[in-house]
Design a protein around this motif. Structure first.
Motif, mmCIF file in Angstrom:
data_model
loop_
_atom_site.group_PDB
_atom_site.id
_atom_site.type_symbol
_atom_site.label_atom_id
_atom_site.label_comp_id
_atom_site.label_asym_id
_atom_site.label_seq_id
_atom_site.Cartn_x
_atom_site.Cartn_y
_atom_site.Cartn_z
ATOM 1 N N GLY A 52 13.695 1.055 5.672
ATOM 2 C CA GLY A 52 12.956 1.508 6.841
ATOM 3 C C GLY A 52 13.908 1.656 7.999
ATOM 4 N N TRP A 66 10.240 5.177 10.518
ATOM 5 C CA TRP A 66 10.070 5.867 9.248
ATOM 6 C C TRP A 66 10.280 4.896 8.084
ATOM 7 N N ASN A 67 9.677 5.242 6.974
ATOM 8 C CA ASN A 67 9.976 4.613 5.689
ATOM 9 C C ASN A 67 10.883 5.555 4.916
ATOM 10 N N ASP A 97 11.803 6.847 1.650
ATOM 11 C CA ASP A 97 11.272 6.938 0.288
ATOM 12 C C ASP A 97 12.389 7.405 -0.646
ATOM 13 N N ARG A 147 7.168 9.184 8.253
ATOM 14 C CA ARG A 147 6.860 8.528 9.513
ATOM 15 C C ARG A 147 5.728 7.530 9.334
ATOM 16 N N LYS A 148 5.966 6.311 9.857
ATOM 17 C CA LYS A 148 4.980 5.243 9.759
ATOM 18 C C LYS A 148 4.414 4.832 11.111
ATOM 19 N N GLY A 149 5.073 5.198 12.192
ATOM 20 C CA GLY A 149 4.573 4.805 13.493
ATOM 21 C C GLY A 149 5.458 5.320 14.600
ATOM 22 N N ARG A 154 6.925 -0.361 7.812
ATOM 23 C CA ARG A 154 5.479 -0.446 8.055
ATOM 24 C C ARG A 154 5.152 -1.234 9.323
#
Length: 1270
Positions: A346, A359-360, A362, A371-373, A392
């Motif tokens: 992350g 971001w995560n 992958d 994008r996670k937040g 996360r």
């Protein structure tokens, strides 16, 4: 030549493809217009450049002026402000549009005369000349598109080919029913390039098909055979309409037909784009469509698309995936810095406006950032942030409020002291609900915060705030990079799991200290310190392997140094140093799966990746770190690099301006051959070596593992014959490397006694089974195969060394009785010396400097053998064979440069051999070249006292201008003082003429060896020549001149260069063999205080050669003097020395030899004490073995007596660290003398003195039992 042309203001620049593989663009040429002529339109075709400005249209041609490409003005014409300019395919016409009217103007390219004005009802948005090489027409055909999405086709008139006339128009109403077309407010129309379409259509027709597919392909075949022009209209609802125009290539043009091929359902595209391009997919029945805006790419499958199927057009990529829906449409906030999770799965970025995204990574599925937040700019601002749980969850810190915020729903906050840095520790287990954050305050205290996440409940709690137990506040407190390990403070498993360092502190004086928290009160424990001596550092980082990089500003530039945490008296910790003129912006570490470290050094427009280089005996590259990969961004965009950070699996994320670049391993198709990844590249440069690597074979030969090397060569031959990939080759079991050579020879014994005569058993089959697989035919076949196809991943010098080592092993086996082990080591090193110089003389191909692996530096010629290799020959008992081999390596004509390069006069021990070989050198010096010059050999012949021989040589030098003078002078008797004085006067005259070698010869003629030696040392800078003259003239090693050279020149030089081999040789000749042993192990600073030689400078100790341990094991009990020197080395020092040599083995990639060293090294000492009488009754332990070539404490039953007890010099003081003996000493026949502790220096000296006295009394006995001493 392909050119890309762009303009900015009044400047025009052209780029062309360059490089060996045509893989990057460089500036080709430029054009500067007057400052008031802003460029509005450009078009460049076949060396013609059309430039449209606000007031003119100009055409330039490309010419060579002074071998430089230059744009020359052909014509210029005044026109209204232009918006577009296009050359026709034949380059006869130019079509233009203006900003302020609705007409298309056509000009002649040759003269600039306007030939036609084509009026339009609306402004023209695009111009397209029809260019179709497969068409039967060469007449100009022009397509225009206006703002109402109407495409018009202009064709030439039959009787006026230069005049274009409107023949057809494609608007919305021509393609759709009136009721549908009237509802379409906006649309766009695009011409699909005919050549690209035909290539894709033909690939569909060439595929094998069934009857059903044949019916589906009829439309495709018709489009191809009839030569239709295809147009694509995008309606406002996102539906597509495909129209065709037929018979453009036929005459008369009134036969033009237009019709609709298909119409798709709404929503295929997001709406009418401003631009649409088709890109071919060679060899595939599909096309790639690229639209903008929004920027998206689609794959258009030909058959499904023309069948109006839903899968005919698939979205491949979209820039909207990486855009923030909440951000402004044209967000240009630049990246400020990154922060990643401990394992790199992350990452978060902070931008210049205070906002950020998380971001995560992958890496397993897509290899993309998801994008996670995010957080907005906000009034409070974000100064520090951390991210964990694969992106996360994240925590931000604002210095204005001193509040930590865990961004969950609902968020959790915590008030903490003012922080200067913040980072997260990795979790002990994925299921753990506790996360640990560590912050450093402005007062250099350490704050530990626990983040607890259980379902919907989240909380932040302060565990402790404490200072590091240091005498003063540190300059920096930094995290130790956790990429290579997992550890979590406060998880309850720290007592079980391996403890890893968490913090690195750097003092004002440059002392590094590593820290781990322990106990519930979070007390900090120091695990190690390194004294660097670097002050005023500006940047520092620490890797998982505890490699620390420091950046210190200096007047010459920024000094970058890399330090290892394992500091001892044998290693100062410094591994790399470089002065960089370009400012360093960023540093970041990552770790490979095998625990190696990779450093990314970020500059303004490039990033250098550094990794450790394997130490080697073959190349002269510096041992330490070097650039293994380069990333250049200067040619891609103008923004400087703001930050870079390592993610998981060796992926590097780079931020420059508002752009993000991600560099990593290519995701190839399954089963396809992939390029070497960064981790594989680093492992190949510094990882464990394969059995068949020449470095491994060389070290095995040096440590006398001949049988092991034979097994390696046989295994290599089988692997090469198998034809398998190198990654599938068989390797020898590790037990083979741990066997001593005698044990391996016994295991592989091929000549056992036969009893066939006794038992009448046929032995033919037994002979076949017992045949030695290592043989001459096998070696020859293997050498032929390796010369034809070298082993992969070996450099040219390594491959050549492998061939020579295989051949050398065969020669060793054939002549094993004629060479001792030290002679073998000298011969191997001499062969490698000549291979290196031959390879260095070969031309090399320059490498490209673009992104990718750094080029391997070119080999450099070496002037001489290393002193290490010369000392092997010095301690060899096969010097006659070595001298013969050395002569053969020089082609039988060894001159002085060859003798100096091989150190002949250093390692020859016999006085007769020294004189004989100097005569050989003198003869070869005389015979060298086309002329026979007596001055070339006079120095050597005068040293031999052969003045009459030189006189005879002058008789034959009739061509020489000095012949008569020399004949007259040499005819005198130089035993008389007056002629000696005359020779000395001539020597000083020659010195004034800078004829130094000839001056030294006249000093010898005058009987002044001291002055001749001084000329060699001061004027010729050749101490080997001085030693050679002294040893020959003084007829041995006892002369005062030789001893003066050793004491005042050789030993200080050895200390200055840190060369223990050279110092050991000098002490050996001075009959201080105790010091010859101690210098191999004892730190140079301690030795400088112990010897009675003036030492003014001490250099790098150079404990990077495992052969030091080999020589030490040979010499430490060879004579009574060496036994005395060994007794003055503390057990702790010897223990650290062995560990250092084991680390050097690992640095060389020979990890298995390091294991063999530490498991078999013996720490037995000279002793006279019987500590345990029961030891007499014990059988010899099978564990107490010797390392492969440890000198014969057990083999020999005698020791050389080289000390006169009554005249022996006082024993020097020992190394400062005492050590207790590790093994009980066996009994001896001399009277008992109790010593309570071998670590006690006084007791050790007393014991050794009794031993010496006993040896003095028992001198009548021819041999002494070694067990009496050890």
């Amino acid at each position: 030549m392909k050119l890309v042309v762009a303009s900015l203001g009044h400047r025009v620049v052209a780029w062309s493809l360059s490089g060996i593989h045509h893989d990057y663009w460089r500036v080709h040429s430029s054009l500067v217009l007057p400052e008031d002529q802003e460029v509005m339109a450009l078009h460049c075709v076949s060396g013609l450049l059309a430039v449209g400005t606000r007031s003119s249209l100009s055409v330039y041609t490309l010419i060579l002026e002074n071998d430089l490409p230059t744009w020359s003005l052909k014509w210029s014409s005044s026109v209204p402000p232009l918006s577009r300019v296009r050359f026709s395919p034949s380059l006869m016409y130019i079509a233009t549009t203006s900003l302020y009217d609705n007409v298309v103007n056509v000009y002649l390219t040759t003269t600039g005369r306007k030939t036609q004005i084509i009026a339009h009802p609306r402004p023209v948005t695009d111009l397209i000349w029809r260019n179709s090489p497969s068409s039967s027409r060469d007449d100009p055909v022009l397509y225009t598109i206006t703002t109402d999405a109407t495409l018009r086709i202009f064709l030439p008139v039959v009787d006026a080919p230069q005049y274009l006339q409107l023949h057809s128009a494609l608007d919305t109403f021509s393609s759709l029913p009136f009721s549908v077309a009237s509802e379409q407010v906006n649309s766009s129309i695009f011409r699909l390039d005919r050549e690209v379409m035909n290539a894709a259509l033909r690939s569909v027709l060439e595929q094998s098909r069934t009857a059903e597919e044949d019916a589906r392909q009829r439309r495709i075949r018709e489009i191809t055979e009839e030569g239709w022009d295809i147009f694509l209209r995008v309606l406002g609802d996102g539906s597509l309409v495909v129209q065709a125009v037929a018979n453009i290539d036929r005459r008369p043009p009134t036969l033009l037909k237009q019709f609709t091929l298909l119409q798709t359902a709404p929503g295929v595209l997001s709406g009418p784009p401003a631009h649409l391009y088709i890109v071919p997919n060679p060899g595939r029945p599909s096309l790639t469509l690229v639209t903008s805006p929004p920027l998206k790419s689609y794959e258009l499958a030909i058959l499904p698309f023309f069948d109006a199927r839903a899968d005919g057009l698939k979205l491949v990529a979209s820039a909207a995936e990486h855009a923030d829906a909440d951000a402004p449409e044209d967000s240009r906030a630049e990246v400020d810095r990154f922060m990643r999770t401990p394992n790199g799965e992350g990452v978060a970025a902070l931008t210049s406006d205070g906002s950020g995204e998380v971001w995560n990574f992958d890496w397993a599925k897509t290899g993309r950032l998801i994008r996670k937040g995010r957080w907005g700019p906000g009034a409070e601002g974000v100064d520090h942030f951390v991210v964990f749980d694969a992106g996360r969850r994240f925590v931000t810190y604002s210095s204005s409020t001193s509040v930590l915020t865990l961004h969950t729903s609902p968020p959790a906050t915590l008030h903490v002291p003012s922080l200067t840095s913040l980072f997260a520790l990795s979790s002990a287990s994925p299921s753990s609900s506790c996360r640990t954050l560590i912050g450093v305050t402005e007062t250099q205290t350490v704050v530990i915060v626990s983040a607890t996440i259980t379902g919907s409940s989240t909380s932040l709690s302060l565990i402790s705030e404490s200072s590091l137990p240091l005498p003063g506040p540190p300059k920096l407190i930094l995290p130790v990079d956790p990429m290579a390990w997992v550890g979590q403070y406060g998880s309850g498993t720290r007592g079980v799991a391996q403890v890893h360092d968490v913090l690195l502190s750097v003092s004002e004086e440059g002392e590094l200290a590593f820290w781990v928290p322990e106990g519930k009160q979070a007390a900090w424990k120091c695990t190690g310190k390194v004294r660097t001596g670097r002050k005023g550092l500006s940047m520092a980082r620490c890797s998982s392997a505890k490699k620390s990089v420091l950046v210190v500003p200096t007047p010459e530039g920024q000094e970058l140094t890399i330090w290892d945490s394992k500091e001892s008296e044998f290693a100062l910790g410094l591994e790399y140093r470089q002065i960089l003129s370009e400012p360093i912006n960023d540093l970041d570490w990552t770790a490979t799966p095998d625990g190696q470290s990779i450093l990314a050094v970020g500059f303004a427009h490039r990033i250098d990746l550094l990794c450790q280089q394997r130490a080697t005996y073959f190349d002269e590259r510096p041992v330490g770190w070097s650039i293994c990969w380069k990333i250049e961004l200067g040619g891609i965009l103008p923004h400087p690099i703001s930050d870079s950070i390592w993610l998981a699996r060796g992926t590097l994320l780079v931020g420059a301006g508002h752009h993000l670049f991600m560099f990593g391993q290519k995701r190839g198709e399954e089963g396809a051959a992939q390029e070497e990844s960064l981790f594989e590249h680093v492992a190949r440069l510094n990882g464990p070596l394969d059995d068949w690597h020449p470095q491994m074979i060389l070290q095995c030969l040096l440590w006398e593992k001949i049988e092991l090397v034979k097994s390696i060569i046989v295994s290599l031959a089988r692997n090469v014959d198998s034809g398998r990939d190198v990654h599938e080759w068989d390797k020898l079991p590790i037990e083979k490397f741990l066997q001593k050579d005698a044990e391996a020879r016994a295991t592989n014994a091929f000549h056992r006694p036969r009893y066939s005569l006794l038992f009448d058993v046929p032995e033919e089959k037994e002979k076949e089974e017992e045949e030695d697989p290592f043989s001459l035919p096998l070696v020859r076949k293997l050498l032929d195969r390796l010369e034809e196809k070298p082993v992969p991943h070996l450099s040219p010098s390594e491959n050549a060394a492998l061939l020579v080592l295989i051949q050398t092993t065969l020669e060793i086996e054939e002549h094993r009785r004629a060479l001792d082990s030290n002679g073998l080591r000298y011969l191997i090193s001499m062969r490698n010396f000549y291979i290196l110089n031959r390879r260095a003389s070969e031309p090399s191909t320059p490498s490209s400097s673009q992104n990718g692996p750094a080029p391997v530096p070119q080999l450099q010629r070496r002037e001489r053998l290393r002193y290490r290799d010369m000392i092997w020959a010095f301690h060899s008992d096969s010097q006659e064979v070595l001298l013969s081999a050395s002569m053969g390596a020089c082609g039988g004509k060894m001159c002085w440069p060859d003798a100096r390069a091989l150190g002949i006069f250093i390692w020859l021990r016999s006085a007769e051999a020294l004189r004989a070989h100097m005569e050989v050198v003198a003869r070869n010096e005389y015979m060298a070249g086309d002329v026979r010059d007596p001055t070339a050999c006079s120095l050597f012949y005068f040293a031999l006292g052969k003045v009459k021989l030189v006189h005879g040589l002058w008789r034959q030098a009739a061509w020489h201008k000095e012949q008569q003078v020399m004949l007259k002078f040499l005819n005198n008797d130089f035993n008389e003082p007056r002629w000696r004085t005359a020779a000395l006067k001539n020597a000083f005259a020659l010195l004034s003429k800078r004829r130094f070698e000839y001056a030294a010869a006249f000093f010898l003629l005058g009987g002044s060896l001291k002055d001749a030696v001084n000329v060699c040392l001061r004027n010729l800078s050749d101490w080997q020549l001085a030693v050679a003259l002294a040893r020959v003239v003084e007829q041995g090693d006892e002369g005062p001149v030789l001893r003066d050279i050793l004491r005042k020149t050789v030993i200080p030089l050895a200390f200055k260069d840190g060369n223990r081999w050279l110092a050991s040789w000098a002490f050996w000749l001075l009959h201080r063999r105790d010091l010859a042993v101690r210098i191999l192990v004892t730190p140079l600073q301690d030795m400088a205080a112990a010897v009675d030689v003036p030492i003014t400078e001490i250099g790098d100790p150079h404990y990077d050669d495992p052969s030091l341990a080999l020589l030490f094991s040979q010499l430490k009990s060879k004579t009574l003097q060496t036994a005395q020197g060994t007794s003055e080395i503390s057990g702790r020092t010897e223990f650290n020395f062995v560990l250092q040599i084991a680390r050097v083995f690992c640095r060389m990639g020979c990890h298995v030899l390091a294991l063999d060293l530490v498991r078999t090294w013996s720490f037995q000492r000279p002793s006279t004490v019987i500590r345990d009488s029961r030891a007499l009754l014990r059988p010899p332990s099978p564990v107490s073995t010797r390392f492969a070539l440890e000198p014969a404490l057990r083999r020999k039953s005698s020791i050389l007596i080289d000390i006169d007890v009554t005249t022996a010099p006082p024993t020097e003081r020992a190394s400062p660290t005492p050590s207790r003996s590790r093994e009980p000493s066996p009994p001896r026949v001399v009277p008992k003398e109790e010593l309570k502790d071998e670590g006690d220096l006084v007791a050790r000296k007393a014991g050794l003195g009794s031993l010496l006295k006993s040896a003095k009394q028992d001198v009548k006995v021819p041999e002494f039992d070694m067990n009496a001493f050890f």
